[in-house]
Motif scaffolding. Structure first.
Motif, short mmCIF file in Angstrom:
data_model
loop_
_atom_site.label_atom_id
_atom_site.label_comp_id
_atom_site.label_asym_id
_atom_site.label_seq_id
_atom_site.Cartn_x
_atom_site.Cartn_y
_atom_site.Cartn_z
N PHE A 82 0.85 -1.18 0.00
CA PHE A 82 0.00 0.00 0.00
C PHE A 82 0.89 1.25 0.00
CE2 PHE A 82 -3.00 -3.08 1.86
CZ PHE A 82 -4.08 -2.87 1.02
N VAL A 83 0.56 2.20 -0.86
CA VAL A 83 1.38 3.40 -1.00
C VAL A 83 0.58 4.62 -0.53
CG1 VAL A 83 2.73 4.85 -2.56
CG2 VAL A 83 2.52 2.38 -3.00
N GLY A 84 0.97 5.17 0.60
CA GLY A 84 0.38 6.41 1.08
C GLY A 84 1.15 7.60 0.53
N HIS A 85 0.55 8.77 0.60
CA HIS A 85 1.24 9.95 0.08
C HIS A 85 2.43 10.32 0.94
CE1 HIS A 85 2.13 14.21 -0.65
NE2 HIS A 85 1.65 14.00 -1.86
N LEU A 138 5.03 7.85 -0.69
CA LEU A 138 5.58 8.56 -1.84
C LEU A 138 6.69 9.53 -1.44
CD1 LEU A 138 2.52 9.43 -4.07
CD2 LEU A 138 4.75 8.76 -4.95
N GLU A 139 6.44 10.27 -0.39
CA GLU A 139 7.40 11.28 0.04
C GLU A 139 7.16 11.66 1.49
OE1 GLU A 139 6.79 14.54 -2.64
OE2 GLU A 139 4.68 14.73 -2.18
N PHE A 140 8.13 12.34 2.06
CA PHE A 140 8.06 12.90 3.42
C PHE A 140 8.12 11.86 4.53
CE2 PHE A 140 5.21 16.10 1.12
CZ PHE A 140 6.29 16.91 0.78
N ALA A 141 8.06 10.56 4.22
CA ALA A 141 8.03 9.54 5.26
C ALA A 141 8.74 8.28 4.77
CB ALA A 141 6.59 9.22 5.68
N SER A 142 9.10 7.43 5.71
CA SER A 142 9.77 6.16 5.40
C SER A 142 8.88 4.99 5.83
CB SER A 142 11.11 6.09 6.14
OG SER A 142 11.99 7.10 5.69
N PRO A 143 9.02 3.86 5.13
CA PRO A 143 9.88 3.62 3.97
C PRO A 143 9.29 4.23 2.71
CG PRO A 143 8.59 1.66 4.43
CD PRO A 143 8.29 2.64 5.53
N ASN A 144 10.16 4.54 1.73
CA ASN A 144 9.66 5.00 0.45
C ASN A 144 9.27 3.79 -0.41
OD1 ASN A 144 12.08 3.94 -0.53
ND2 ASN A 144 13.06 5.94 -0.72
N ILE A 145 8.82 4.02 -1.63
CA ILE A 145 8.34 2.91 -2.47
C ILE A 145 9.45 1.93 -2.77
CG2 ILE A 145 7.27 2.29 -4.67
CD1 ILE A 145 5.94 5.04 -4.69
N GLU A 146 10.62 2.44 -3.09
CA GLU A 146 11.76 1.58 -3.38
C GLU A 146 12.05 0.64 -2.23
OE1 GLU A 146 16.48 2.30 -3.40
OE2 GLU A 146 15.33 3.70 -4.62
N ASP A 147 12.08 1.19 -1.01
CA ASP A 147 12.35 0.36 0.17
C ASP A 147 11.20 -0.60 0.45
OD1 ASP A 147 14.74 1.64 0.49
OD2 ASP A 147 14.04 3.03 2.03
N GLY A 148 9.98 -0.15 0.17
CA GLY A 148 8.82 -1.02 0.37
C GLY A 148 8.88 -2.24 -0.54
N ILE A 149 9.24 -2.03 -1.79
CA ILE A 149 9.36 -3.14 -2.74
C ILE A 149 10.48 -4.08 -2.30
CG2 ILE A 149 10.10 -3.71 -5.08
CD1 ILE A 149 8.58 -1.20 -6.03
N GLN A 150 11.61 -3.49 -1.89
CA GLN A 150 12.74 -4.31 -1.45
C GLN A 150 12.34 -5.16 -0.25
OE1 GLN A 150 16.33 -3.43 -2.42
NE2 GLN A 150 17.48 -4.39 -0.78
N SER A 151 11.59 -4.58 0.67
CA SER A 151 11.16 -5.32 1.86
C SER A 151 10.29 -6.52 1.48
CB SER A 151 10.40 -4.39 2.81
OG SER A 151 9.94 -5.09 3.95
#
Length: 397
Positions: A128-131, A164-177
């Motif tokens: 899930f991708v939050g803003h 997407l921005e301003f918070a972690s993890p970002n999308i790249e890290d989410g996919i890696q996880s």
């Protein structure tokens, strides 16, 4: 083609030039290492090569030094130049070789095993991708909402959250996880109200980049919340919470639906459609539209339009998913409008938010991604065509 004389070579430095590392400055790292080699006249002893992705995207930029077999994570010029002299700080070492054994620091994640047993049990994951918000309270709302959804999702499916921005993890890290946890199929679901730049460009860019890095992983993409029957139930709930009778007649009341604002014409049109559909479900003088930025009318213009139409009562109804800087600003604006218009009853409703009814929408979007009926896959195709025609550079790493 150049043929190097490598007879005196003692070390081979491999510099990752995969998409993620390049986005994090790998080109600079490459030039800094080569410059340091030249400056110390080590060209015949140390050879450098650019590589594709090495599966350590979280540690970008990645540099590998052979024959020692040391892997480095390079975030600054000092580290890049120190690699040439083999005096890098320990915290920048991903792997080292000691007595023939590869050692990984405790502070390093395991990373992607590209040679894992393909016969083993595979997993599906939903990401899930939050803003993302500059206020941590807004990000915590997303995490709690996803936690509440977990019982409604198949227990065999991995559930991860990113921003997407301003918070972690970002999308790249989410996919890696997701991949590190064993997923070979990832369904990326945006938690975004309207279909605009983020869902048309930014998220597809991350997915396409991940597909290049991990070709064995299957990705699907869900569609945004968009126009859905449940959203009107949520908006009516927010009106009810401030004492507004959604079933009653309000001939002197104006509802001002307020969006964040964007430059995407289709998203603006969807916002107007939602506004008009809400008007059809309420007995009020009018439902007007306004935006906090980028688009017009502004909130000030929206308030004035309601007053010009003769409204004695105005309800500001924010169409936002989470609390944040804009909601704080809107609270101050509402107080100013009240002070400037003492003869008009102006109130501010709670923002749209993570209402339980929203679970229904997102679970539907997830199922569409799984069964192949999501319009998100067309978004990926549209993005690929857009890049072919216009090129693309995004900034959501």
């Amino acid at each position: 083609m150049t043929t190097w004389n490598l007879s005196n070579m003692q070390r081979h430095v491999l510099i990752c030039n995969g998409a993620t590392c390049m986005g994090a400055g790998a080109e600079d790292v490459t030039q800094q290492i080569r410059d340091e080699i030249r400056a110390h006249k080590l060209d015949d002893k140390i050879h450098t090569s650019r590589t594709r992705c090495n599966g350590r995207c979280k540690d970008k930029c990645v540099v590998i030094d052979y024959p020692k077999g040391t892997w480095y994570s390079v975030q600054n010029e000092a580290t890049a130049r120190a690699i040439v002299h083999e005096n890098v700080f320990e915290e920048q070492i991903i792997y080292s070789i000691e007595h023939g054994e590869r050692i990984r620091g405790d502070h390093r994640i395991k990373g992607i095993d590209k040679y894992r047993n393909r016969k083993g049990k595979k997993s599906k994951a939903v990401l899930f991708v939050g803003h993302g918000s500059r206020l941590e309270a807004g990000n915590e709302e997303v995490r709690k909402f996803i936690d509440q959804m977990r019982p409604s999702i198949d227990a065999s499916v991995l559930v991860e959250t990113c921003f997407l921005e301003f918070a972690s993890p970002n999308i790249e890290d989410g996919i890696q996880s997701c991949i590190e946890l064993g997923a070979d199929e990832i369904h990326v679901i945006p938690i975004i109200l309207l279909h605009a730049g983020h869902s048309k460009l930014h998220i597809p860019a991350e997915i396409e980049e991940a597909k290049e890095q991990f070709p064995d992983i299957r990705f699907t993409y869900g569609q945004t919340i968009g126009i859905h029957d449940e959203i009107f139930g949520i908006l009516k709930t927010r009106l009810t919470e401030i004492g507004f009778d959604v079933d009653g007649a309000h001939p002197q009341t104006a509802i001002l639906l307020i969006g964040r604002g964007c430059s995407d014409d289709a998203a603006i049109q969807d916002f107007y459609t939602i506004s008009n559909m809400l008007y059809e479900q309420l007995d009020v003088m009018t439902v007007e539209q306004a935006f906090m930025g980028v688009a017009e009318p502004t909130v000030e213009q929206g308030i004035q339009k309601c007053i010009n139409r003769g409204a004695q009562k105005i309800v500001m109804l924010p169409y936002f998913l989470f609390t944040g800087i804009l909601m704080e600003r809107m609270g101050r604006m509402a107080q100013r409008f009240i002070e400037e218009n003492p003869t008009v009853d102006i109130s501010l409703a709670q923002y749209f938010g993570y209402h339980p009814k929203l679970q229904t929408v997102l679970l539907e979007r997830l199922q569409q991604a799984i069964d192949g009926t999501s319009t998100g896959m067309q978004d990926l195709e549209n993005f690929r065509k857009y890049v072919e025609e216009h090129g693309y550079e995004h900034h959501h790493h």
